[in-house]
Scaffold this active site. Structure first.
Site, PDB file in Angstrom:
ATOM      1  N   ARG A 228       0.702  -1.020   0.043  1.00  8.13           N
ATOM      2  CA  ARG A 228       0.038   0.067  -0.085  1.00  8.13           C
ATOM      3  C   ARG A 228       0.782   1.130  -0.021  1.00  8.13           C
ATOM      4  O   ARG A 228       2.141   1.320   0.666  1.00  8.13           O
ATOM      5  CB  ARG A 228      -0.910   0.369   1.276  1.00  8.13           C
ATOM      6  N   HIS A 276      -0.942  -0.290  -9.612  1.00  7.39           N
ATOM      7  CA  HIS A 276      -1.692  -0.983  -9.026  1.00  7.39           C
ATOM      8  C   HIS A 276      -2.176  -2.216  -9.566  1.00  7.39           C
ATOM      9  O   HIS A 276      -3.291  -2.463  -9.679  1.00  7.39           O
ATOM     10  CB  HIS A 276      -2.990  -0.513  -8.233  1.00  7.39           C
TER      11      HIS A 276
HETATM   12  P1  NAP Z   1      -1.726 -11.466   4.828  1.00  8.70           P
HETATM   13  O1  NAP Z   1      -1.920 -13.235   4.532  1.00  8.70           O
HETATM   14  O2  NAP Z   1      -2.562 -11.224   5.995  1.00  8.70           O
HETATM   15  O3  NAP Z   1      -0.189 -11.566   5.533  1.00  8.70           O
HETATM   16  C1  NAP Z   1       0.384 -10.161   6.213  1.00  8.70           C
HETATM   17  C2  NAP Z   1       1.696 -10.608   6.788  1.00  8.70           C
HETATM   18  O4  NAP Z   1       2.058  -9.472   7.418  1.00  8.70           O
HETATM   19  C3  NAP Z   1       1.576 -11.626   7.694  1.00  8.70           C
HETATM   20  O5  NAP Z   1       2.859 -12.355   7.775  1.00  8.70           O
HETATM   21  C4  NAP Z   1       1.580 -10.732   9.106  1.00  8.70           C
HETATM   22  O6  NAP Z   1       2.198 -11.558  10.216  1.00  8.70           O
HETATM   23  C5  NAP Z   1       2.341  -9.791   8.490  1.00  8.70           C
HETATM   24  N1  NAP Z   1       2.409  -8.441   9.525  1.00  8.70           N
HETATM   25  C6  NAP Z   1       1.207  -7.825   9.705  1.00  8.70           C
HETATM   26  N2  NAP Z   1       1.272  -6.969  10.596  1.00  8.70           N
HETATM   27  C7  NAP Z   1       2.681  -6.930  10.895  1.00  8.70           C
HETATM   28  C8  NAP Z   1       3.573  -5.975  11.734  1.00  8.70           C
HETATM   29  N3  NAP Z   1       2.921  -5.018  12.475  1.00  8.70           N
HETATM   30  N4  NAP Z   1       4.914  -6.484  11.754  1.00  8.70           N
HETATM   31  C9  NAP Z   1       5.318  -7.368  11.108  1.00  8.70           C
HETATM   32  N5  NAP Z   1       4.612  -8.341  10.418  1.00  8.70           N
HETATM   33  C10 NAP Z   1       3.254  -7.986   9.930  1.00  8.70           C
HETATM   34  O7  NAP Z   1      -1.871 -10.688   3.748  1.00  8.70           O
HETATM   35  P2  NAP Z   1      -1.602 -10.960   2.154  1.00  8.70           P
HETATM   36  O8  NAP Z   1      -2.797 -11.799   1.428  1.00  8.70           O
HETATM   37  O9  NAP Z   1      -0.307 -11.665   2.012  1.00  8.70           O
HETATM   38  O10 NAP Z   1      -1.542  -9.804   1.558  1.00  8.70           O
HETATM   39  C11 NAP Z   1      -0.617  -8.850   1.966  1.00  8.70           C
HETATM   40  C12 NAP Z   1      -0.971  -7.222   1.365  1.00  8.70           C
HETATM   41  O11 NAP Z   1      -0.731  -7.065   0.083  1.00  8.70           O
HETATM   42  C13 NAP Z   1      -2.641  -6.837   1.361  1.00  8.70           C
HETATM   43  O12 NAP Z   1      -2.948  -6.383   2.678  1.00  8.70           O
HETATM   44  C14 NAP Z   1      -2.619  -5.735   0.347  1.00  8.70           C
HETATM   45  O13 NAP Z   1      -2.280  -4.497   1.070  1.00  8.70           O
HETATM   46  C15 NAP Z   1      -1.447  -5.973  -0.635  1.00  8.70           C
HETATM   47  N6  NAP Z   1      -1.774  -6.488  -1.816  1.00  8.70           N
HETATM   48  C16 NAP Z   1      -1.357  -5.659  -3.079  1.00  8.70           C
HETATM   49  C17 NAP Z   1      -1.976  -5.929  -4.248  1.00  8.70           C
HETATM   50  C18 NAP Z   1      -1.412  -5.185  -5.652  1.00  8.70           C
HETATM   51  O14 NAP Z   1      -1.950  -5.387  -6.392  1.00  8.70           O
HETATM   52  N7  NAP Z   1      -0.498  -4.187  -5.196  1.00  8.70           N
HETATM   53  C19 NAP Z   1      -2.800  -7.169  -4.433  1.00  8.70           C
HETATM   54  C20 NAP Z   1      -3.011  -7.895  -3.430  1.00  8.70           C
HETATM   55  C21 NAP Z   1      -2.645  -7.379  -1.954  1.00  8.70           C
HETATM   56  P3  NAP Z   1       1.824 -12.819  10.734  1.00  8.70           P
HETATM   57  O15 NAP Z   1       2.001 -14.149   9.680  1.00  8.70           O
HETATM   58  O16 NAP Z   1       2.614 -12.883  12.037  1.00  8.70           O
HETATM   59  O17 NAP Z   1       0.311 -12.375  11.047  1.00  8.70           O
HETATM   60  C1  GLV Z   2      -5.303  -5.250  -3.923  1.00  8.45           C
HETATM   61  O1  GLV Z   2      -4.455  -4.304  -3.563  1.00  8.45           O
HETATM   62  C2  GLV Z   2      -5.674  -6.063  -2.996  1.00  8.45           C
HETATM   63  O2  GLV Z   2      -5.725  -5.918  -1.687  1.00  8.45           O
HETATM   64  O3  GLV Z   2      -6.043  -7.265  -3.257  1.00  8.45           O
END
Ligand code: NAP
Ligand code: GLV
Length: 313
Positions: A228, A276
């Site tokens: 983000r 994005h």
């Molecule tokens: P997720 O499965 O919820 O994983 C989040 C990770 O971040 C987990 O490993 C979590 O730790 C860690 N985390 C959260 N808060 C933390 C903190 N304060 N300190 C250290 N580690 C922390 O999320 P995801 O599905 O992988 O997605 C991640 C992000 O990618 C989304 O929230 C979104 O913003 C972004 N995204 C972007 C796009 C794009 O097109 N640009 C697309 C999809 C997603 P734990 O494992 O210990 O809980």
């Molecule tokens: C895109 O940014 C997502 O959070 O899936």
């Protein structure tokens, strides 16, 4: 079962056709302002507050993305935005992890092989050989080891670079050096050559990509932000690029999207901007996942991907 669907900039007809195929027993309608008829589930991306109002029967809200920061930010600003009894469920991978691995792998290869610099040399008509970065020194740190970050960390191992990962709680990923908890953050950063951000945007992670963070990386490191825009302190990035502490950055997400025309990132010679798109929501995969979860809920079974609202992701 009744489902309301809301996403502003999409082919809603195509979504409805996918739902009709995957969940023929459901009555799925596109939500329009003024629609207060009952619904059991909502499938939404950046829905207006009005959609959720007066819906005590809503069992779950399915977020058409992995990140739930927009909806939780609305809830923080105006408590009660989310219906009290509805669980908030996010997309888990649904085809996004592979896209993220592709984007991250491209960034590693682009910078490790200095292809960005060759592109600049070509623009000047210069035939000049550069020394490649040594693979063993090109340590990549993946911030966030969840559904997407975990896959990215695993995927990058195939490129032969050392991979570190950082998460809130400890975890084991074969071949990846994992650091967990704020007290291990500096050790995670120290000397890394590339930082790839895949954290969720929460009050804890806002602004984490800042001058202090950049200062702990190797001199001339690279930044990839695919999570983000709010994670990044834009001025700190410009200063780090100007000082040489960072060599280049690849950015997919921004404080304001679309990125305003006057923003210095557009013209910066060492910033790459994508709109994005590092991992897009794929319609078919998303509908299959949501339909399976709705069926599981109907059978009274537990589902994964429920957001912990207090934790923020
Ligand atoms: P997720 O499965 O919820 O994983 C989040 C990770 O971040 C987990 O490993 C979590 O730790 C860690 N985390 C959260 N808060 C933390 C903190 N304060 N300190 C250290 N580690 C922390 O999320 P995801 O599905 O992988 O997605 C991640 C992000 O990618 C989304 O929230 C979104 O913003 C972004 N995204 C972007 C796009 C794009 O097109 N640009 C697309 C999809 C997603 P734990 O494992 O210990 O809980
Ligand atoms: C895109 O940014 C997502 O959070 O899936």
């Amino acid at each position: 079962m009744k489902i309301i669907f809301y996403e502003k900039n999409t082919d809603t007809g195509a979504w409805l056709r996918n739902f009709a195929r995957e969940l023929p027993e459901a009555d799925v309608r596109v939500w329009e302002p003024g629609d207060t008829a009952p619904a059991d589930y909502a499938v939404v991306w950046r829905a207006p507050r009005e959609l959720f109002a007066h819906r005590p029967d809503l069992k779950a809200v399915f977020n058409l993305g992995a990140g739930v920061d927009a909806i939780l930010d609305a809830e923080r600003k105006e408590p009660g935005t989310l219906p009290r009894n509805a669980m908030l469920v996010r997309l888990e991978d649904s085809g996004m992890a592979r896209q993220m691995v592709e984007y991250a792998s491209y960034a590693v290869l682009r910078y490790m092989r200095r292809l960005d610099e060759y592109e600049a040399l070509q623009r000047e008509g210069r035939w000049e050989k550069l020394t490649q970065h040594a693979r063993r020194d090109f340590t990549v740190g993946v911030l966030g080891l969840g559904v997407l970050g975990g896959e990215v960390a695993r995927g990058l191992l195939a490129l032969g670079v050392p991979v570190r990962g950082f998460s809130r709680t400890p975890k084991t990923i074969e071949g990846v050096d994992v650091y967990a908890g704020p007290e291990r953050f500096d050790a995670f950063l120290d000397g890394a050559k590339m930082l790839i951000n895949l954290l969720p945007h929460t009050p804890d992670t806002e602004g984490v990509l800042n001058a202090r963070t950049f200062g702990r990386l190797a001199h001339g490191a690279y930044l990839v932000n695919v999570a983000r825009g709010a994670h990044l302190v834009d001025d700190d990035l410009i200063a780090a690029l100007d000082s040489g502490q960072l060599a280049a950055a690849m950015l997919d997400v921004f404080h304001t999207e679309p990125l305003p025309q006057a923003h210095p990132f557009w013209q910066h010679p060492r910033v790459s901007v994508t709109p994005h798109v590092s991992a897009e929501t794929l319609r078919e995969e998303s509908v299959v996942q949501i339909a399976a979860k709705i069926r599981a809920l109907a059978r009274g079974e537990a589902i994964s991907g429920i957001v912990d609202i207090a934790r923020g992701y």
